[in-house]
Design a protein around this motif. Sequence first.
Motif, PDB file in Angstrom:
ATOM      1  N   CYS A 161       0.876  -1.246  -0.184  1.00  0.00           N
ATOM      2  CA  CYS A 161      -0.157   0.343  -0.029  1.00  0.00           C
ATOM      3  C   CYS A 161       0.732   1.133  -0.069  1.00  0.00           C
ATOM      4  O   CYS A 161       0.737   2.293   0.760  1.00  0.00           O
ATOM      5  CB  CYS A 161      -0.965  -0.098   1.117  1.00  0.00           C
ATOM      6  N   ALA A 162       1.803   1.266  -0.923  1.00  0.00           N
ATOM      7  CA  ALA A 162       2.738   2.454  -1.218  1.00  0.00           C
ATOM      8  C   ALA A 162       3.318   2.676   0.250  1.00  0.00           C
ATOM      9  O   ALA A 162       3.615   3.950   0.606  1.00  0.00           O
ATOM     10  CB  ALA A 162       2.029   3.684  -1.682  1.00  0.00           C
ATOM     11  N   ALA A 163       3.835   1.790   0.652  1.00  0.00           N
ATOM     12  CA  ALA A 163       4.671   1.735   2.093  1.00  0.00           C
ATOM     13  C   ALA A 163       4.024   2.434   3.172  1.00  0.00           C
ATOM     14  O   ALA A 163       4.410   3.366   3.975  1.00  0.00           O
ATOM     15  CB  ALA A 163       5.877   2.389   1.711  1.00  0.00           C
ATOM     16  N   GLY A 164       2.736   1.850   3.179  1.00  0.00           N
ATOM     17  CA  GLY A 164       1.861   2.481   4.461  1.00  0.00           C
ATOM     18  C   GLY A 164       1.200   3.537   4.309  1.00  0.00           C
ATOM     19  O   GLY A 164       0.593   4.266   5.201  1.00  0.00           O
ATOM     20  N   LYS A 165       1.191   4.109   3.091  1.00  0.00           N
ATOM     21  CA  LYS A 165       0.587   5.547   2.772  1.00  0.00           C
ATOM     22  C   LYS A 165      -1.072   5.439   2.764  1.00  0.00           C
ATOM     23  O   LYS A 165      -1.554   6.701   2.987  1.00  0.00           O
ATOM     24  CB  LYS A 165       1.056   5.938   1.305  1.00  0.00           C
ATOM     25  N   TYR A 166      -1.506   4.162   2.600  1.00  0.00           N
ATOM     26  CA  TYR A 166      -3.047   4.126   2.739  1.00  0.00           C
ATOM     27  C   TYR A 166      -3.266   2.684   3.104  1.00  0.00           C
ATOM     28  O   TYR A 166      -2.492   1.709   3.286  1.00  0.00           O
ATOM     29  CB  TYR A 166      -3.661   4.502   1.329  1.00  0.00           C
ATOM     30  N   VAL A 167      -4.587   2.441   3.405  1.00  0.00           N
ATOM     31  CA  VAL A 167      -5.089   1.043   3.753  1.00  0.00           C
ATOM     32  C   VAL A 167      -6.362   0.913   3.337  1.00  0.00           C
ATOM     33  O   VAL A 167      -7.224   2.089   3.140  1.00  0.00           O
ATOM     34  CB  VAL A 167      -4.936   0.778   5.228  1.00  0.00           C
ATOM     35  N   TRP A 168      -6.881   0.013   2.729  1.00  0.00           N
ATOM     36  CA  TRP A 168      -8.279   0.058   2.227  1.00  0.00           C
ATOM     37  C   TRP A 168      -8.839  -1.528   2.407  1.00  0.00           C
ATOM     38  O   TRP A 168      -8.163  -2.421   2.693  1.00  0.00           O
ATOM     39  CB  TRP A 168      -8.487   0.387   0.916  1.00  0.00           C
ATOM     40  N   ALA A 169     -10.215  -1.780   2.223  1.00  0.00           N
ATOM     41  CA  ALA A 169     -10.688  -3.087   2.340  1.00  0.00           C
ATOM     42  C   ALA A 169     -12.130  -2.739   1.827  1.00  0.00           C
ATOM     43  O   ALA A 169     -12.853  -1.756   1.938  1.00  0.00           O
ATOM     44  CB  ALA A 169     -10.627  -3.761   3.575  1.00  0.00           C
ATOM     45  N   LYS A 170     -12.672  -3.742   1.108  1.00  0.00           N
ATOM     46  CA  LYS A 170     -13.900  -3.631   0.694  1.00  0.00           C
ATOM     47  C   LYS A 170     -14.884  -3.709   1.986  1.00  0.00           C
ATOM     48  O   LYS A 170     -14.487  -4.768   2.737  1.00  0.00           O
ATOM     49  CB  LYS A 170     -14.087  -4.996  -0.361  1.00  0.00           C
ATOM     50  N   ASP A 171     -15.870  -3.217   1.830  1.00  0.00           N
ATOM     51  CA  ASP A 171     -16.874  -3.350   2.906  1.00  0.00           C
ATOM     52  C   ASP A 171     -16.278  -2.741   4.260  1.00  0.00           C
ATOM     53  O   ASP A 171     -16.626  -3.527   5.392  1.00  0.00           O
ATOM     54  CB  ASP A 171     -17.426  -4.757   3.011  1.00  0.00           C
ATOM     55  N   MET A 172     -15.361  -1.852   4.366  1.00  0.00           N
ATOM     56  CA  MET A 172     -14.553  -1.529   5.519  1.00  0.00           C
ATOM     57  C   MET A 172     -15.772  -0.623   6.421  1.00  0.00           C
ATOM     58  O   MET A 172     -16.364   0.229   5.988  1.00  0.00           O
ATOM     59  CB  MET A 172     -13.326  -0.937   5.266  1.00  0.00           C
ATOM     60  N   ILE A 173     -15.872  -1.096   7.754  1.00  0.00           N
ATOM     61  CA  ILE A 173     -16.668  -0.350   8.672  1.00  0.00           C
ATOM     62  C   ILE A 173     -15.668  -0.160   9.878  1.00  0.00           C
ATOM     63  O   ILE A 173     -15.347  -0.931  10.290  1.00  0.00           O
ATOM     64  CB  ILE A 173     -17.973  -1.025   8.876  1.00  0.00           C
ATOM     65  N   VAL A 174     -15.526   1.215  10.385  1.00  0.00           N
ATOM     66  CA  VAL A 174     -14.445   1.467  11.384  1.00  0.00           C
ATOM     67  C   VAL A 174     -15.363   1.590  12.713  1.00  0.00           C
ATOM     68  O   VAL A 174     -16.303   2.317  12.691  1.00  0.00           O
ATOM     69  CB  VAL A 174     -13.693   2.469  11.008  1.00  0.00           C
ATOM     70  N   VAL A 175     -14.989   1.053  13.828  1.00  0.00           N
ATOM     71  CA  VAL A 175     -15.691   0.994  14.962  1.00  0.00           C
ATOM     72  C   VAL A 175     -14.695   1.331  16.067  1.00  0.00           C
ATOM     73  O   VAL A 175     -13.637   1.175  15.890  1.00  0.00           O
ATOM     74  CB  VAL A 175     -16.422  -0.305  15.173  1.00  0.00           C
ATOM     75  N   GLU A 176     -15.136   1.970  17.224  1.00  0.00           N
ATOM     76  CA  GLU A 176     -14.345   2.239  18.447  1.00  0.00           C
ATOM     77  C   GLU A 176     -13.700   1.101  18.910  1.00  0.00           C
ATOM     78  O   GLU A 176     -12.525   1.227  19.506  1.00  0.00           O
ATOM     79  CB  GLU A 176     -14.799   3.054  19.433  1.00  0.00           C
ATOM     80  N   SER A 177     -14.484   0.000  18.862  1.00  0.00           N
ATOM     81  CA  SER A 177     -13.905  -1.307  19.419  1.00  0.00           C
ATOM     82  C   SER A 177     -14.637  -2.386  18.869  1.00  0.00           C
ATOM     83  O   SER A 177     -15.724  -2.501  18.366  1.00  0.00           O
ATOM     84  CB  SER A 177     -13.939  -1.329  20.881  1.00  0.00           C
ATOM     85  N   ILE A 178     -13.780  -3.520  18.901  1.00  0.00           N
ATOM     86  CA  ILE A 178     -14.632  -4.969  18.325  1.00  0.00           C
ATOM     87  C   ILE A 178     -15.154  -5.872  19.503  1.00  0.00           C
ATOM     88  O   ILE A 178     -14.503  -6.570  19.885  1.00  0.00           O
ATOM     89  CB  ILE A 178     -13.940  -5.435  17.352  1.00  0.00           C
ATOM     90  N   THR A 179     -16.101  -5.193  20.021  1.00  0.00           N
ATOM     91  CA  THR A 179     -16.844  -6.190  21.138  1.00  0.00           C
ATOM     92  C   THR A 179     -18.277  -6.539  20.382  1.00  0.00           C
ATOM     93  O   THR A 179     -19.062  -5.630  19.754  1.00  0.00           O
ATOM     94  CB  THR A 179     -17.025  -5.176  22.595  1.00  0.00           C
ATOM     95  N   ARG A 180     -18.770  -7.248  21.073  1.00  0.00           N
ATOM     96  CA  ARG A 180     -20.167  -7.635  20.385  1.00  0.00           C
ATOM     97  C   ARG A 180     -21.226  -6.700  21.001  1.00  0.00           C
ATOM     98  O   ARG A 180     -21.942  -6.266  19.914  1.00  0.00           O
ATOM     99  CB  ARG A 180     -20.719  -9.089  21.195  1.00  0.00           C
ATOM    100  N   ALA A 181     -21.202  -5.886  21.847  1.00  0.00           N
ATOM    101  CA  ALA A 181     -21.850  -4.859  22.231  1.00  0.00           C
ATOM    102  C   ALA A 181     -21.853  -3.548  20.973  1.00  0.00           C
ATOM    103  O   ALA A 181     -22.912  -3.040  20.650  1.00  0.00           O
ATOM    104  CB  ALA A 181     -21.758  -4.132  23.660  1.00  0.00           C
ATOM    105  N   THR A 182     -20.819  -3.273  20.788  1.00  0.00           N
ATOM    106  CA  THR A 182     -20.473  -2.106  19.671  1.00  0.00           C
ATOM    107  C   THR A 182     -20.786  -2.638  18.444  1.00  0.00           C
ATOM    108  O   THR A 182     -21.581  -1.951  17.631  1.00  0.00           O
ATOM    109  CB  THR A 182     -18.902  -1.874  19.852  1.00  0.00           C
ATOM    110  N   LEU A 183     -20.520  -3.920  17.973  1.00  0.00           N
ATOM    111  CA  LEU A 183     -20.836  -4.416  16.858  1.00  0.00           C
ATOM    112  C   LEU A 183     -22.412  -4.430  16.530  1.00  0.00           C
ATOM    113  O   LEU A 183     -23.048  -3.982  15.432  1.00  0.00           O
ATOM    114  CB  LEU A 183     -20.268  -5.888  16.471  1.00  0.00           C
ATOM    115  N   GLU A 184     -23.055  -4.853  17.523  1.00  0.00           N
ATOM    116  CA  GLU A 184     -24.518  -4.936  17.451  1.00  0.00           C
ATOM    117  C   GLU A 184     -25.112  -3.444  17.428  1.00  0.00           C
ATOM    118  O   GLU A 184     -26.167  -3.367  16.667  1.00  0.00           O
ATOM    119  CB  GLU A 184     -25.181  -5.521  18.753  1.00  0.00           C
ATOM    120  N   VAL A 185     -24.687  -2.704  18.093  1.00  0.00           N
ATOM    121  CA  VAL A 185     -25.201  -0.953  17.949  1.00  0.00           C
ATOM    122  C   VAL A 185     -25.013  -0.682  16.521  1.00  0.00           C
ATOM    123  O   VAL A 185     -25.815   0.132  16.006  1.00  0.00           O
ATOM    124  CB  VAL A 185     -24.343  -0.219  19.067  1.00  0.00           C
ATOM    125  N   ALA A 186     -23.705  -0.866  15.808  1.00  0.00           N
ATOM    126  CA  ALA A 186     -23.303  -0.370  14.938  1.00  0.00           C
ATOM    127  C   ALA A 186     -24.248  -1.176  13.675  1.00  0.00           C
ATOM    128  O   ALA A 186     -24.857  -0.256  12.761  1.00  0.00           O
ATOM    129  CB  ALA A 186     -21.851  -0.597  14.537  1.00  0.00           C
TER     130      ALA A 186
END
Length: 99
Positions: free
Chosen positions: A56-81
């Motif tokens: 990714c151009a030596a870390g200049k960017y990051v991507w993923a199809k269907d990317m969703i950014v959350v504050e934490s990956i807990t069941r509660a946070t995922l369910e709210v999102a």
Amino acid sequence: MKFHLRTPSGQEIVDAVDDNVDILIDVEDGRLFSATFFTINNLSTLMRRYRASGECAAGKYVWAKDMIVVESITRATLEVAIDELIRTGEIESCCTRLH
């Protein structure tokens, strides 16, 4: 609307504030979606790794199809999102609909 979330490969979360996870979202109306949830810290971690590896151009960017950014990956946070994405209809735009 009710939904069930699961990981397609039984992936386990190592660090709820610095990780990413693939999620399948089964909505009660029969729709099925997929997305990858990332934490902000994980994006920074990936960029550092990419700087070292040259990806990714030596870390200049990051991507993923269907990317969703959350504050934490807990069941509660995922369910709210996910609940919000379904409620607003945004799930149709930010996730891949499998059926």
